[in-house]
Design a protein around this motif. Sequence first.
Motif, PDB file in Angstrom:
ATOM      1  N   GLY A 516      -3.501  -2.330  -9.045  1.00  0.00           N
ATOM      2  CA  GLY A 516      -2.517  -1.939 -10.046  1.00  0.00           C
ATOM      3  C   GLY A 516      -1.224  -1.375  -9.501  1.00  0.00           C
ATOM      4  O   GLY A 516      -0.468  -0.736 -10.235  1.00  0.00           O
ATOM      5  N   ARG A 517      -0.942  -1.622  -8.222  1.00  0.00           N
ATOM      6  CA  ARG A 517       0.324  -1.150  -7.674  1.00  0.00           C
ATOM      7  C   ARG A 517       1.451  -2.058  -8.137  1.00  0.00           C
ATOM      8  O   ARG A 517       1.264  -3.255  -8.338  1.00  0.00           O
ATOM      9  CB  ARG A 517       0.255  -1.109  -6.144  1.00  0.00           C
ATOM     10  CG  ARG A 517      -0.726  -0.074  -5.641  1.00  0.00           C
ATOM     11  CD  ARG A 517      -0.950  -0.190  -4.147  1.00  0.00           C
ATOM     12  NE  ARG A 517      -1.618  -1.431  -3.791  1.00  0.00           N
ATOM     13  CZ  ARG A 517      -1.916  -1.779  -2.545  1.00  0.00           C
ATOM     14  NH1 ARG A 517      -1.589  -0.981  -1.545  1.00  0.00           N
ATOM     15  NH2 ARG A 517      -2.543  -2.914  -2.294  1.00  0.00           N
ATOM     16  N   ASP A 518       2.646  -1.477  -8.285  1.00  0.00           N
ATOM     17  CA  ASP A 518       3.782  -2.224  -8.827  1.00  0.00           C
ATOM     18  C   ASP A 518       4.145  -3.406  -7.953  1.00  0.00           C
ATOM     19  O   ASP A 518       4.130  -3.323  -6.722  1.00  0.00           O
ATOM     20  CB  ASP A 518       5.019  -1.322  -8.952  1.00  0.00           C
ATOM     21  CG  ASP A 518       4.860  -0.289 -10.044  1.00  0.00           C
ATOM     22  OD1 ASP A 518       3.962  -0.463 -10.876  1.00  0.00           O
ATOM     23  OD2 ASP A 518       5.634   0.679 -10.046  1.00  0.00           O
ATOM     24  N   GLN A 519       4.513  -4.508  -8.571  1.00  0.00           N
ATOM     25  CA  GLN A 519       5.049  -5.637  -7.818  1.00  0.00           C
ATOM     26  C   GLN A 519       6.403  -5.247  -7.251  1.00  0.00           C
ATOM     27  O   GLN A 519       7.157  -4.491  -7.847  1.00  0.00           O
ATOM     28  CB  GLN A 519       5.201  -6.851  -8.731  1.00  0.00           C
ATOM     29  CG  GLN A 519       3.866  -7.406  -9.207  1.00  0.00           C
ATOM     30  CD  GLN A 519       4.046  -8.627 -10.088  1.00  0.00           C
ATOM     31  OE1 GLN A 519       5.126  -9.175 -10.180  1.00  0.00           O
ATOM     32  NE2 GLN A 519       2.972  -9.049 -10.734  1.00  0.00           N
ATOM     33  N   GLU A 520       6.693  -5.773  -6.074  1.00  0.00           N
ATOM     34  CA  GLU A 520       7.949  -5.497  -5.366  1.00  0.00           C
ATOM     35  C   GLU A 520       8.181  -3.999  -5.234  1.00  0.00           C
ATOM     36  O   GLU A 520       9.282  -3.503  -5.344  1.00  0.00           O
ATOM     37  CB  GLU A 520       9.132  -6.159  -6.074  1.00  0.00           C
ATOM     38  CG  GLU A 520       9.003  -7.666  -6.158  1.00  0.00           C
ATOM     39  CD  GLU A 520      10.260  -8.337  -6.628  1.00  0.00           C
ATOM     40  OE1 GLU A 520      11.309  -8.162  -5.981  1.00  0.00           O
ATOM     41  OE2 GLU A 520      10.203  -9.037  -7.635  1.00  0.00           O
ATOM     42  N   SER A 521       7.095  -3.254  -4.999  1.00  0.00           N
ATOM     43  CA  SER A 521       7.205  -1.799  -4.956  1.00  0.00           C
ATOM     44  C   SER A 521       8.089  -1.313  -3.838  1.00  0.00           C
ATOM     45  O   SER A 521       8.745  -0.289  -3.958  1.00  0.00           O
ATOM     46  CB  SER A 521       5.815  -1.167  -4.833  1.00  0.00           C
ATOM     47  OG  SER A 521       5.187  -1.573  -3.637  1.00  0.00           O
TER      48      SER A 521
END
Length: 530
Positions: A516-521
């Motif tokens: 669940g980590r943000d895309q393009e974090s």
Amino acid sequence: MNRIVEPGNPLAATASVTGTATRLSVQPVILAGGSGTRLWPLSRERNPKQLIGLMGDESLLERTLRRLDASFAAVEHETPAAGTRLIAAPLVVCCEDLRLQTLERLQRLERPGRPVRMVLEPVPRNTAPALTVAALAARAAAVEGDDPVIVALPADHLIGDHVAFGKALAEALEHAAAGAIVTLGVPPKRAETGYGYIRTGTALGTRGARVIERFVEKPDPELAERYVASGDYWWNSGMFVVRASVWLAAIELCQPAIAAACADAFEQATVDGDGALHLARKAFALCPSDSIDYAVMERVATDARLVGVAVPLVAGWSDVGAWDSVWEASAKDADGNVARGRVMFAGSTDSFAHSEGRLVACVGVSGVMVVETADAVLVVAKDRVQDVKAVVSRLKLEHGAEAQEHRKVGRPWGYYDSLERGARFQVKRIVVKPGGRLSLQMHHHRAEHWIVVRGTARVTRGEECFFLTENQSTYIPLGVTHRLENPGKTSLEMIEVQSGGYLGEDDIVRFDDQYGRDQESGHAGKGTSR
């Protein structure tokens, strides 16, 4: 209904409710947003002190939750006639970037039938906004008609006597239930310049509580001596007990911009699959950053609409805010020394040494703190530990990686250890736990060579998907999507060699991630990877 004590009767909120057959809803809140810069190099921005084993294997966050369980049991024992207390599931308020690390610590606790909820701040905004969103969450989750009393505790403190802490909580709950903003004050043992102080006034009853006359910031040594000698000043522990409605009314009165921004961020919040509440990023970013002390408590003594009460806490409290506090809270040898890890003392006294791996030998020194990690060594005089934060500030200005993370970096799928780095290359040891799966990603500026040294890897490279076993390797060209997985039942260990013009951890575009980590974090400025 929001309630602030009416003018002209500043002590009306302190009427005792002991013995009344009432129901009292209690919402424990753990403020887990600290950075612990004075405990560098063990504490880092992305691995702060509440999440590390500062005093043993268990993190300070885990200790705080265990303390809550023990102390509320002591509260019930202390005041069994005070009516029914409904203890809600604890709320942990932390930065969204630390969600996975915090969740991992929470999952290590064995608390069957005792869930923990999380409120996630998209950006850090200090303790006043954190308490405000916790009050909004507590009020929203309460049974209709209930006005929960919040017990707000920092996640990174130590308390030795849980029973004494429970007794102090019982008294604080009484005053808070009647409308006061209550803080736990610690009668000082010495003239400490690293703590804020509370000037106390009129005694309330016979158990030690006093009216708050003033909150004061960290004093110089001469002023601290005068504070301690007077007997009227207590250390500010940073622990608060207050009804949700009272706090929300107080923050609206004292800091309307904080109240408005927090209300908007809470109203627009979303809930993920784990039940964590994600505050709205844009709304919360507009919130001013301020502490509970500055935002509200410094107004308590000067505004008749607010009532502040200090309850004494004599329970072996320490904020373990600097290395001298860790030394003081630790068991010592006959010469007053504390050794952690591979440490030798010879002819040394009143010193502290912590080793993460290499041998640390201290010969003929006194009052020295030494902390060794894989990528940094701190040596500081015990009376200068407050100055460690200046080193961290300089590291940040110089973009030093040592301010952000350790050489060995934990991830939800396992960890990586940066073994060697040069101008255009970096070598990492990567360990993926069974079932672990890195994000599907690509890099703009680097290529990677992977060599399996133990276990089995499933590799996605562009449109290909294949397996590698021990002593096999593959190449990931620059700009190609890729993923690493461990399909086995034992850990996967591999060596990664990166090459390219830029090797920063923010060179990542993430397309899919099971955690669940943000895309393009990385491009969002979070600096996370894999």
